[in-house]
Scaffold this motif. Structure first.
Motif, short mmCIF file in Angstrom:
data_model
loop_
_atom_site.label_atom_id
_atom_site.label_comp_id
_atom_site.label_asym_id
_atom_site.label_seq_id
_atom_site.Cartn_x
_atom_site.Cartn_y
_atom_site.Cartn_z
N SER A 54 9.72 -2.28 14.89
CA SER A 54 10.49 -3.25 15.66
C SER A 54 10.27 -4.63 15.05
O SER A 54 9.13 -5.03 14.80
CB SER A 54 10.07 -3.26 17.13
N ILE A 55 11.36 -5.35 14.81
CA ILE A 55 11.29 -6.64 14.12
C ILE A 55 11.95 -7.71 14.98
O ILE A 55 13.09 -7.54 15.43
CB ILE A 55 12.01 -6.57 12.76
N SER A 56 11.23 -8.80 15.20
CA SER A 56 11.81 -9.95 15.90
C SER A 56 11.63 -11.19 15.04
O SER A 56 10.67 -11.30 14.28
CB SER A 56 11.14 -10.14 17.27
N LEU A 57 12.58 -12.12 15.17
CA LEU A 57 12.55 -13.37 14.42
C LEU A 57 12.40 -14.54 15.38
O LEU A 57 12.70 -14.43 16.57
CB LEU A 57 13.82 -13.54 13.59
N ASP A 58 11.95 -15.67 14.85
CA ASP A 58 11.80 -16.87 15.68
C ASP A 58 13.09 -17.69 15.73
O ASP A 58 13.10 -18.80 16.25
CB ASP A 58 10.64 -17.73 15.18
N ARG A 59 14.18 -17.14 15.19
CA ARG A 59 15.49 -17.80 15.23
C ARG A 59 16.57 -16.76 15.48
O ARG A 59 16.40 -15.58 15.16
CB ARG A 59 15.78 -18.53 13.90
N ASP A 60 17.68 -17.21 16.05
CA ASP A 60 18.79 -16.30 16.30
C ASP A 60 19.46 -15.92 14.99
O ASP A 60 19.45 -16.69 14.02
CB ASP A 60 19.82 -16.95 17.22
N PHE A 61 20.04 -14.74 14.98
CA PHE A 61 20.78 -14.31 13.79
C PHE A 61 22.11 -13.71 14.21
O PHE A 61 22.31 -13.29 15.36
CB PHE A 61 19.96 -13.31 12.97
N SER A 62 23.04 -13.68 13.26
CA SER A 62 24.40 -13.26 13.57
C SER A 62 24.67 -11.81 13.21
O SER A 62 25.42 -11.12 13.90
CB SER A 62 25.40 -14.17 12.85
N GLN A 63 24.09 -11.34 12.11
CA GLN A 63 24.35 -9.97 11.68
C GLN A 63 23.23 -9.51 10.77
O GLN A 63 22.44 -10.30 10.27
CB GLN A 63 25.70 -9.87 10.96
N ALA A 64 23.20 -8.20 10.55
CA ALA A 64 22.17 -7.61 9.69
C ALA A 64 22.75 -6.41 8.96
O ALA A 64 23.62 -5.70 9.48
CB ALA A 64 20.95 -7.20 10.51
N ALA A 65 22.28 -6.21 7.74
CA ALA A 65 22.69 -5.06 6.94
C ALA A 65 21.45 -4.43 6.33
O ALA A 65 20.39 -5.07 6.23
CB ALA A 65 23.67 -5.49 5.85
N VAL A 66 21.58 -3.17 5.93
CA VAL A 66 20.43 -2.44 5.43
C VAL A 66 20.79 -1.70 4.15
O VAL A 66 21.92 -1.24 3.96
CB VAL A 66 19.90 -1.45 6.50
N LEU A 67 19.82 -1.61 3.25
CA LEU A 67 19.95 -0.87 2.00
C LEU A 67 18.79 0.11 1.95
O LEU A 67 17.63 -0.27 2.14
CB LEU A 67 19.87 -1.84 0.81
N GLN A 68 19.08 1.39 1.70
CA GLN A 68 18.04 2.41 1.75
C GLN A 68 17.78 3.04 0.39
O GLN A 68 18.70 3.29 -0.39
CB GLN A 68 18.42 3.52 2.74
N LEU A 69 16.50 3.28 0.12
CA LEU A 69 16.06 4.03 -1.05
C LEU A 69 15.50 5.36 -0.57
O LEU A 69 14.62 5.40 0.30
CB LEU A 69 14.97 3.26 -1.80
N LYS A 70 16.01 6.45 -1.14
CA LYS A 70 15.59 7.76 -0.66
C LYS A 70 15.79 8.80 -1.76
O LYS A 70 16.69 8.68 -2.59
CB LYS A 70 16.40 8.16 0.57
N ALA A 71 14.95 9.83 -1.72
CA ALA A 71 15.11 10.99 -2.60
C ALA A 71 15.52 12.20 -1.77
O ALA A 71 15.31 12.25 -0.56
CB ALA A 71 13.81 11.28 -3.34
N LYS A 72 16.09 13.16 -2.43
CA LYS A 72 16.49 14.40 -1.76
C LYS A 72 15.29 15.03 -1.07
O LYS A 72 14.22 15.19 -1.66
CB LYS A 72 17.06 15.37 -2.80
N ASP A 73 15.46 15.35 0.21
CA ASP A 73 14.42 15.97 1.03
C ASP A 73 13.16 15.12 1.14
O ASP A 73 12.08 15.63 1.45
CB ASP A 73 14.04 17.35 0.48
N ASN A 74 13.28 13.82 0.86
CA ASN A 74 12.13 12.90 0.94
C ASN A 74 10.98 13.36 0.04
O ASN A 74 9.80 13.10 0.32
CB ASN A 74 11.62 12.77 2.38
N TYR A 75 11.31 13.98 -1.07
CA TYR A 75 10.30 14.58 -1.95
C TYR A 75 9.84 13.57 -2.99
O TYR A 75 10.63 13.12 -3.82
CB TYR A 75 10.89 15.82 -2.62
N VAL A 76 8.55 13.21 -2.95
CA VAL A 76 8.04 12.20 -3.88
C VAL A 76 8.01 12.71 -5.32
O VAL A 76 7.89 11.92 -6.26
CB VAL A 76 6.65 11.69 -3.46
N GLY A 77 8.10 14.02 -5.50
CA GLY A 77 8.14 14.58 -6.84
C GLY A 77 9.55 14.77 -7.37
O GLY A 77 9.75 15.42 -8.40
#
Length: 503
Positions: free
Chosen positions: A427-450
């Protein structure tokens, strides 16, 4: 021709990150971002690469660094690479020719096209002062805007006596200054040695010393092989793959980083000196197969870049190339990318670097953790010039089912009870108001580190063979955002960057 989404890509888009479904979690982290009290500015040359000097030599009549190589220029731009260091074991290997003017010209023309700053290394062992001063003159006459500094030698611990080392180093420096009085230098380009680092800083940082940057190498997880002194490469014994993967993601790695940092900070204290890791990667001796060339290296590299950036470092140069080494050269397992015919193959580490480039800009923001930090969950935040908060969250926990040996048994090198796994709620809170947020994800197939590079996606896309990347940010919607608090569930062995526009 239609392009169909792979099944695991569809699963990624339906993951908890993009949906509102509730899941049971192992731990929760609440954090507050302090946007009104930003810290240091990040260097604009944080992301760098390190190459062997031998990479300047033509192979079958062609240059690796060719200003007309569009694919190579593309991937340098895609990854945000702004710095390059030439050195490596080949710089001090007598059997390898030193680059000629034509070789150097092709490289610097590439550096100019790619908008790079360059550290160029000269031979120290069995050196040639005449070659050094004439080559330095050629570089400064033609490419002064691209050159950051000259370096002399590579990992010069073969000179056990510091006085002998300094006499050799000074001889080359003075030969260069004879024809290029404006030249500046970085050094010593060696493995962590706090005492020698401080001696060099004390002796050459002020006045006529011309030393402007302390440079050090660091491979925090040691050698890739048990018997590294073996000269027959067919007899090399690789280290335990599962244990090394665990090491790369363990919080204990920060202890290693801090020790290296403290030595550098002590050396530069009170001096007009910057400091840089001019050659670094995870495991030395060209990297460990199954670790350095797998998805785990992306998560490690992302975290490594963020951690060092917050220390005020000038930058990091990941050692790379198709092969690395001097008299003994091996295929480069820890490469950021390699050539595959006329195309490029981005390795997993490239994805970690690209994610850093997308999520690290501007000034470091302080974080306040209001609940117990979750194990192996890394968090970093910045405020950029566009008044956006960039937050990177890295869940380094490995699903237990992925830490098995080939026969389905737990690795003896990893304690089952301490094995991290599972989703983390943040959970993330900021000390200022914000208007919008976007996300970029890094992931491998099946979450496999190998996972190999072909199974890694950033923003739902691969880094393509022409060096380009077409990943997409996803806009966050309710219920992820509620009352100016963002709540995310992070899958194991994954990372996200949040971009939050302040009002």
């Amino acid at each position: 021709m239609k392009r169909f989404l792979r099944p695991w890509v569809i699963a990624l888009l339906l993951s908890p990150l993009f949906m509102s479904c509730h899941r049971t979690t192992e731990a929760e982290l609440s954090m507050q971002i302090k946007t009104l009290d930003p810290g240091i500015n990040l260097s604009d040359q944080i992301i760098g690469l390190s190459y062997e000097c031998s990479s300047l030599l033509p192979q079958r009549g062609n240059y690796y660094f060719d200003p007309n190589n569009t694919e190579l220029l593309n991937i340098f731009s895609t990854l945000g690479i702004r710095h390059i260091r030439l050195g490596g074991n080949s710089v001090d290997e007598a059997s390898i020719p030193q680059p000629a003017e034509a070789d150097i010209r092709s490289f610097f023309e590439f550096a100019k096209a790619a908008k790079l700053k360059v550290i160029y290394s000269f031979r120290l062992k069995e050196s040639d002062p005449w070659y050094a001063k004439n080559t330095a003159r050629f570089i400064l006459d033609n490419y002064a805007d691209q050159l950051e500094s000259f370096a002399i030698g590579n990992e010069p611990s073969y000179y056990k006596d510091y006085a002998l080392y300094v006499s050799k180093w000074t001889a080359i420096r003075d030969a260069i200054l004879e024809t290029c009085p404006q030249a500046v230098f970085s050094g010593p380009d060696q493995n962590p040695d706090a005492e020698r680092l401080k001696l060099l800083a004390d002796d050459f940082a002020e006045g006529k010393g011309r030393l402007v940057q302390l440079s050090q190498h660091n491979y925090p997880f040691g050698c890739s092989y048990v018997n590294y002194k073996e000269h027959d490469v067919s007899k090399l014994i690789p280290r335990d793959t599962l244990l090394r993967r665990n090491d790369l993601l363990s919080d204990s790695a920060y202890t290693i980083y801090r020790e290296v940092r403290d030595g550098m900070l002590e050396a530069v204290k009170g001096k007009e000196l910057s400091f840089r890791l001019t050659e670094t990667n995870n495991l030395w001796y060209s990297g460990l197969r199954g670790v350095s060339d797998r998805y785990v290296s992306a998560l490690w590299g992302l975290d490594y870049l963020h951690w060092w950036s917050a220390q005020g470092i000038a930058g990091l140069n990941f050692h790379t190339g198709d092969s690395t080494g001097g008299a003994i050269a091996l295929p480069c397992r820890y490469a950021v990318f390699v050539r595959s015919g006329k195309a490029l193959e981005a390795r997993p580490l490239a994805y970690g670097i690209k994610m850093f480039e997308q999520g690290a800009e501007g000034r470091v923001l302080p974080l306040k953790i209001s609940s117990a930090p979750a194990q192996q969950l890394s968090t970093y935040a910045y405020l950029n010039k566009d008044n956006e908060v960039l937050i990177t969250l890295i869940n380094k926990n490995i699903p237990a089912s992925h830490a098995m040996t080939a026969d389905g048994k737990l690795s003896n090198s990893i304690d089952e009870e301490s094995r991290p796994s599972g989703i983390r709620t943040v959970s993330i809170s900021l000390d200022r108001d914000f208007s919008q947020a976007a996300v970029l994800q890094l992931k491998a197939k099946d979450n496999y580190v190998g996972a190999p590079a072909k199974d890694v996606l950033l923003g739902g896309a691969s880094i393509e063979a022409d060096g380009n990347w077409k990943g997409q940010w996803q806009k966050l919607k309710k219920p992820a955002i509620r009352k100016q608090i963002i709540t995310l569930e992070l899958e194991p062995a994954s990372a996200v960057v949040l971009k939050i526009a302040l009002k």
